[in-house]
Design an enzyme around this catalytic site. Sequence first.
Site, mmCIF file in Angstrom:
data_model
loop_
_atom_site.group_PDB
_atom_site.id
_atom_site.type_symbol
_atom_site.label_atom_id
_atom_site.label_comp_id
_atom_site.label_asym_id
_atom_site.label_seq_id
_atom_site.Cartn_x
_atom_site.Cartn_y
_atom_site.Cartn_z
ATOM 1 N N GLY A 30 -28.812 -49.415 -19.181
ATOM 2 C CA GLY A 30 -28.665 -48.307 -18.239
ATOM 3 C C GLY A 30 -27.366 -48.433 -17.477
ATOM 4 O O GLY A 30 -26.399 -49.016 -17.963
ATOM 5 N N CYS A 31 -27.346 -47.912 -16.279
ATOM 6 C CA CYS A 31 -26.148 -47.939 -15.445
ATOM 7 C C CYS A 31 -25.686 -49.381 -15.237
ATOM 8 O O CYS A 31 -26.461 -50.240 -14.821
ATOM 9 C CB CYS A 31 -26.439 -47.274 -14.098
ATOM 10 S SG CYS A 31 -25.050 -47.342 -12.954
#
Length: 178
Positions: A11-12
């Site tokens: 993810g981020c």
Amino acid sequence: MNNAQATFAGGCFWCIEAAFNSLDGVLSATSGYCGGETLDPTYDSICTGQTGHAEVVQISFDESIISYQALLEIFFTLHDATQLNRQGNDVGTQYRSAIFYHDQTQQQLANDYIEALTADAIFDAPIVTTVVPLETFYSAEAFHQGYYLQNPSQGYCAMVISPKFNKFKAKYADKLKT
């Protein structure tokens, strides 16, 4: 010192980077991009989903202090490995779950760990994390490096990252840098 590298996409990269940079034995965790076709991708280009890259964190670590196995275990607690091409509200292939292995030992350890998590039914859904060879790592732009720790009150950081980061620090208090 026994230096090695590991590269994870979960993810981020702001959250993953902050967590790994907090660990004793981690020399550096650098936000970047892997797994795509475009040469020298930028954040703007990977956000289109057209480059094939994932947001990743490349970790340099001292194996005499923290093992690759420990990093793997922590990685699987930092994100939801059952979400395909997303993490929460962050949607797109750039947010996929992936392990970019640096050698066959890392490949085997990653595959074995995923098999163990699956056999133990740790998650409520199938793990979608891919295990693929590291080809090229591109460091993200300078403003992404250390972003969360420099901007904890920024909206996304405060709402999304801070709760995860605080949970991480509580769970791994014994592994944090002093």
